[in-house]
Design a protein around this motif. Sequence first.
Motif, mmCIF file in Angstrom:
data_model
loop_
_atom_site.group_PDB
_atom_site.id
_atom_site.type_symbol
_atom_site.label_atom_id
_atom_site.label_comp_id
_atom_site.label_asym_id
_atom_site.label_seq_id
_atom_site.Cartn_x
_atom_site.Cartn_y
_atom_site.Cartn_z
ATOM 1 N N MET A 1 0.816 -1.206 0.000
ATOM 2 C CA MET A 1 0.000 0.000 0.000
ATOM 3 C C MET A 1 0.855 1.263 0.000
ATOM 4 O O MET A 1 0.616 2.172 -0.805
ATOM 5 N N PRO A 2 1.881 1.374 0.875
ATOM 6 C CA PRO A 2 2.735 2.565 0.809
ATOM 7 C C PRO A 2 3.426 2.712 -0.549
ATOM 8 O O PRO A 2 3.570 3.827 -1.059
ATOM 9 N N THR B 1 1.782 6.485 -7.058
ATOM 10 C CA THR B 1 0.649 7.177 -7.675
ATOM 11 C C THR B 1 0.770 8.682 -7.517
ATOM 12 O O THR B 1 0.411 9.449 -8.427
ATOM 13 N N LEU B 2 1.278 9.131 -6.386
ATOM 14 C CA LEU B 2 1.536 10.564 -6.238
ATOM 15 C C LEU B 2 2.518 11.030 -7.300
ATOM 16 O O LEU B 2 2.366 12.115 -7.883
ATOM 17 N N GLN B 3 3.522 10.208 -7.585
ATOM 18 C CA GLN B 3 4.490 10.532 -8.632
ATOM 19 C C GLN B 3 3.823 10.513 -10.005
ATOM 20 O O GLN B 3 4.017 11.413 -10.829
ATOM 21 N N GLY C 1 -3.271 1.620 -2.256
ATOM 22 C CA GLY C 1 -2.432 2.807 -2.100
ATOM 23 C C GLY C 1 -2.690 3.828 -3.188
ATOM 24 O O GLY C 1 -2.698 5.040 -2.941
ATOM 25 N N ALA C 2 -2.915 3.345 -4.420
ATOM 26 C CA ALA C 2 -3.197 4.244 -5.536
ATOM 27 C C ALA C 2 -4.519 4.988 -5.338
ATOM 28 O O ALA C 2 -4.620 6.193 -5.603
ATOM 29 N N MET C 3 -5.524 4.269 -4.843
ATOM 30 C CA MET C 3 -6.826 4.896 -4.613
ATOM 31 C C MET C 3 -6.721 5.981 -3.550
ATOM 32 O O MET C 3 -7.298 7.069 -3.676
ATOM 33 N N ARG C 4 -5.976 5.704 -2.496
ATOM 34 C CA ARG C 4 -5.821 6.693 -1.424
ATOM 35 C C ARG C 4 -5.056 7.911 -1.925
ATOM 36 O O ARG C 4 -5.393 9.055 -1.576
ATOM 37 N N ALA C 5 -4.041 7.719 -2.757
ATOM 38 C CA ALA C 5 -3.272 8.837 -3.301
ATOM 39 C C ALA C 5 -4.136 9.705 -4.205
ATOM 40 O O ALA C 5 -4.057 10.941 -4.158
ATOM 41 N N ALA C 6 -4.965 9.066 -5.043
ATOM 42 C CA ALA C 6 -5.841 9.829 -5.945
ATOM 43 C C ALA C 6 -6.816 10.682 -5.148
ATOM 44 O O ALA C 6 -7.056 11.859 -5.474
ATOM 45 N N GLU C 7 -7.378 10.102 -4.091
ATOM 46 C CA GLU C 7 -8.307 10.866 -3.250
ATOM 47 C C GLU C 7 -7.587 12.023 -2.563
ATOM 48 O O GLU C 7 -8.137 13.125 -2.423
#
Length: 344
Positions: A228-229, A235-237, A259-265
């Motif tokens: 997840m990290p 995804t932030l990148q 992790g990607a879903m959390r970064a997008a949100e």
Amino acid sequence: MPAIADVARLAGVSKATASRALSGRGHVAEETRRRVEAAAAEIGYIVSPDAASLVTGRTKNVGVVIPFVNRWFFGEVLEGIERALLAAGYDLTLYNVDGAGAERDRVFGFFLARKRVDAVIAVGVELAPHELAALERRDKPVVVLGGGEAGASGSARLGIDDRAVGQLATEHLLRLGHTRIAHLAGLGAADAPLTVPGRRRHGFLDAMSAAGLTPGGRAEIVECEMSMPGGHEATLQLLGHPGRRPTAVFAASDEVAFGAMRAAERLGLQLPRDLSVIGVDGHAYAEMFGLTTVEQRPSEQGRLAVEVALRLLGDSTLVDPLPDSGAPLPTRLVVRSSTTAPQR
């Protein structure tokens, strides 16, 4: 302390027959076996593992090599292995190794090859030819679950078709109408094409190429740790350039997808309107996250790995063909709310 002679006397059989009945080695009529087992239970006799191994040459112990114990997929596989081994009367010795180094050399060169395990199950670990050869020389059957191909004659490989999985996940996004699709691949996927991350990356490229959408640079394939990290950071990148943002992401595992879903949100995107996400695994939390995924059954894979190991040891009552290097293990696409058609 009760002895085997006491069991034999109570059951009305010879010591040899009592020994065969309790060790499971050699033919004993079922009625006799039950009588011997009842006599042993009545007087509290327990078969000595050390004594049994002297007679049979077996330790009733299987070594399991695994790179992670704190990730969902590996934990599920390990649980399936443990349950199946216990049901078969076997112990489990766990070795947590990844990559190269002196610790790994000790595990394969001494603990597995020389110490007393009957077979080895390697989960998601790329075995080198010399490691397989060392185990084969000492008559240690090897079952490779995931990871690289098993090459020794006393070994078998089980696994899903990771390249087909990568292709299926990408094709799902393509069928929804996405053309700007990124892939969050596992570390080393480009340099090690025969690994699980490497095969899933190949499947992504196969589907994109078939659709005439050859990826155009590093921005569309980002390698990250399969966690997840790792997915969050990658995804932030990936989404850091609004002009080149993809409309969909294929993550190499469900944990990466979470992790990607959390970064997008975190970046203010709405899922799936602004970004569709698909993963691989069938994680226990996938439904809670609404994650579309290509589902596999890791606990069942662990059970199958034990069944193959027991058959290689000749310690299985099943006579079906080995489910080894033939057809891949089953997977299925499970569509949930994390994927939809791109916004016009």
